[in-house]
Write a protein that holds these residues in place. Structure first.
Motif, PDB file in Angstrom:
ATOM      1  N   ARG A  65       1.100  -1.048   0.283  1.00 35.31           N
ATOM      2  CA  ARG A  65      -0.043  -0.005  -0.428  1.00 35.31           C
ATOM      3  C   ARG A  65       1.284   1.336  -0.138  1.00 35.31           C
ATOM      4  NH1 ARG A  65      -5.428  -1.858   3.560  1.00 35.31           N
ATOM      5  NH2 ARG A  65      -6.022  -3.646   2.018  1.00 35.31           N
ATOM      6  N   THR A  66       2.331   1.192   0.622  1.00 38.93           N
ATOM      7  CA  THR A  66       2.665   2.581  -0.071  1.00 38.93           C
ATOM      8  C   THR A  66       3.689   2.632  -0.898  1.00 38.93           C
ATOM      9  OG1 THR A  66       3.921   1.665   2.612  1.00 38.93           O
ATOM     10  CG2 THR A  66       5.599   2.888   1.340  1.00 38.93           C
ATOM     11  N   SER A  67       3.560   1.411  -1.781  1.00 33.36           N
ATOM     12  CA  SER A  67       4.220   1.608  -3.121  1.00 33.36           C
ATOM     13  C   SER A  67       3.204   2.282  -4.011  1.00 33.36           C
ATOM     14  CB  SER A  67       4.640  -0.161  -3.750  1.00 33.36           C
ATOM     15  OG  SER A  67       5.345  -0.302  -2.697  1.00 33.36           O
ATOM     16  N   TRP A  68       1.945   1.697  -3.397  1.00 33.15           N
ATOM     17  CA  TRP A  68       0.864   2.471  -3.939  1.00 33.15           C
ATOM     18  C   TRP A  68       0.643   3.897  -4.118  1.00 33.15           C
ATOM     19  CZ3 TRP A  68      -3.929  -1.478  -2.190  1.00 33.15           C
ATOM     20  CH2 TRP A  68      -3.989  -2.451  -3.053  1.00 33.15           C
ATOM     21  N   LEU A  69       0.816   4.601  -2.818  1.00 37.25           N
ATOM     22  CA  LEU A  69       0.544   5.614  -2.757  1.00 37.25           C
ATOM     23  C   LEU A  69       2.088   6.614  -3.728  1.00 37.25           C
ATOM     24  CD1 LEU A  69      -0.577   8.048  -1.357  1.00 37.25           C
ATOM     25  CD2 LEU A  69       0.918   7.427   0.722  1.00 37.25           C
ATOM     26  N   ILE A  70       3.012   5.771  -3.058  1.00 34.51           N
ATOM     27  CA  ILE A  70       4.183   6.822  -4.059  1.00 34.51           C
ATOM     28  C   ILE A  70       4.234   7.118  -5.209  1.00 34.51           C
ATOM     29  CG2 ILE A  70       6.581   6.112  -4.371  1.00 34.51           C
ATOM     30  CD1 ILE A  70       7.354   4.728  -1.547  1.00 34.51           C
ATOM     31  N   ALA A  71       3.178   4.818  -5.780  1.00 33.48           N
ATOM     32  CA  ALA A  71       2.761   5.620  -7.617  1.00 33.48           C
ATOM     33  C   ALA A  71       1.937   6.883  -7.729  1.00 33.48           C
ATOM     34  CB  ALA A  71       2.586   3.998  -8.011  1.00 33.48           C
TER      35      ALA A  71
ATOM     36  N   VAL B 264       0.976   9.114  -5.767  1.00 32.40           N
ATOM     37  CA  VAL B 264       1.958  10.830  -5.603  1.00 32.40           C
ATOM     38  C   VAL B 264       2.859  10.961  -7.137  1.00 32.40           C
ATOM     39  CG1 VAL B 264       3.350  11.876  -4.522  1.00 32.40           C
ATOM     40  CG2 VAL B 264       2.300  11.251  -3.307  1.00 32.40           C
ATOM     41  N   LEU B 265       3.301  10.358  -7.164  1.00 26.67           N
ATOM     42  CA  LEU B 265       4.209  10.427  -8.544  1.00 26.67           C
ATOM     43  C   LEU B 265       3.567  10.099  -9.639  1.00 26.67           C
ATOM     44  CD1 LEU B 265       7.418   7.826  -8.673  1.00 26.67           C
ATOM     45  CD2 LEU B 265       7.290  10.032  -7.761  1.00 26.67           C
TER      46      LEU B 265
ATOM     47  N   LEU C 278      -5.823   9.821  -4.800  1.00 24.03           N
ATOM     48  CA  LEU C 278      -4.865   9.812  -4.003  1.00 24.03           C
ATOM     49  C   LEU C 278      -5.668   9.692  -2.514  1.00 24.03           C
ATOM     50  CD1 LEU C 278      -1.851  11.040  -2.880  1.00 24.03           C
ATOM     51  CD2 LEU C 278      -3.080  13.400  -3.131  1.00 24.03           C
TER      52      LEU C 278
ATOM     53  N   THR D 257      -5.919   5.575  -1.802  1.00 23.56           N
ATOM     54  CA  THR D 257      -5.173   5.082  -1.689  1.00 23.56           C
ATOM     55  C   THR D 257      -4.192   5.122  -0.142  1.00 23.56           C
ATOM     56  OG1 THR D 257      -3.640   6.596  -2.725  1.00 23.56           O
ATOM     57  CG2 THR D 257      -3.553   4.582  -4.368  1.00 23.56           C
ATOM     58  N   GLY D 258      -4.336   6.674  -0.121  1.00 20.84           N
ATOM     59  CA  GLY D 258      -3.817   7.638   1.421  1.00 20.84           C
ATOM     60  C   GLY D 258      -4.530   6.777   2.246  1.00 20.84           C
TER      61      GLY D 258
END
Length: 200
Positions: free
Chosen positions: A30-36, A38-39, A71, A74-75
Motif C-alpha cells: 500500500r505504501t508503493s501504491w501511494l508513492i506511485a 504521488v509520482l 490519492l 490510496t492514502g
C-alpha cells in the motif's frame, strides 16, 4: 500443546511470525501504491506545463476530477493498515468453519463464519477481492479470525500469512452479547467508535 496447522496460536495474532510478515507485506504494497499515485500527480503537474492554452482548461478539469479520489483512496488504504495492526495486536487468532458465498464468478468478496450454531454472520472483505479459499490455504473450509464476532476484525487463511480486514454486513441482528470487557476491547481496537461499528 503447540499450535498445529489448524490450531492458531493463543497469544496476540500480530506476534505470530507469519502474520507479522503478511502485515508488513501489506503495508509495503500500500505504501508503493501511494508513492506511485504521488509520482503520477507530479507527472501530471509537469504535463500541465506543456499543454497549449486551449488544452490546459480541459486537462486541469480531468486532473481535478480524477486525481484527488485516487490519492484519497490510496492514502486511506495505507492508513487502515494501522487499524488492522491494532486489531491483530489486541486479539488472538481463533479458527472457525467458514463458507464463501459467491458475489460474482471472479471476485468472492464475502465470507460466512460459523462462530456458533446460532451465529453465522456474513462478513464483507474490505478493500480486497482475492479468493481466500485458494490463497495458500491448506483448509479452505476453515478461517483464522482475530476480532469481535459482533463487529468484525481480521481474517486469514489457515496459517495467518494473509491478513484481510472484514466488517459485518447489515443487518447485523442476532449477534451474541459481549459484556463490558469485550466492548472496551472493541473500542481500543477501533472496531467500534462512539457505539457505532466501523465498517471500513
Amino acid at each position: 500443546m503447540s499450535p498445529g496447522p489448524h490450531r492458531p496460536p493463543l497469544s496476540s495474532a500480530l506476534r505470530h511470525p507469519a502474520t507479522a510478515e503478511g502485515h508488513r507485506r501489506l503495508v509495503a504494497r500500500r505504501t508503493s501504491w501511494l508513492i506511485a499515485v504521488v509520482l503520477l500527480g507530479a507527472g501530471a503537474g509537469w504535463c500541465a506545463t506543456v499543454q497549449t492554452p486551449s488544452q490546459l482548461p480541459g486537462f486541469l478539469v480531468i486532473l481535478a476530477v480524477c486525481y484527488p479520489p485516487c490519492l484519497f483512496v490510496t492514502g486511506l488504504a495505507l492508513r487502515r493498515t494501522r487499524r488492522m495492526a491494532r486489531i491483530l495486536a489486541l486479539y488472538p487468532w481463533q479458527a472457525y468453519p467458514c463458507t464463501y458465498p459467491r458475489r460474482s464468478v471472479e471476485s468472492p468478496k464475502a465470507i460466512v463464519i460459523e462462530f456458533s450454531e446460532a451465529y453465522t454472520p456474513v462478513l464483507r472483505l474490505a478493500l480486497h477481492s482475492g479468493d481466500l479459499a485458494k490463497k495458500q490455504n491448506p483448509s479452505p473450509d476453515l478461517i483464522w479470525f482475530a476480532g469481535d464476532p459482533r463487529y468484525g476484525g481480521v481474517i486469514s487463511p489457515v496459517g495467518g500469512h494473509f491478513p484481510v480486514r472484514v466488517v459485518p454486513e447489515p443487518p447485523g441482528g442476532g449477534a451474541p452479547g459481549g459484556g463490558t470487557a469485550a466492548d472496551v476491547l472493541a473500542e481500543r481496537a477501533e472496531l467500534v467508535k462512539g457505539g457505532r461499528v466501523r465498517r471500513t
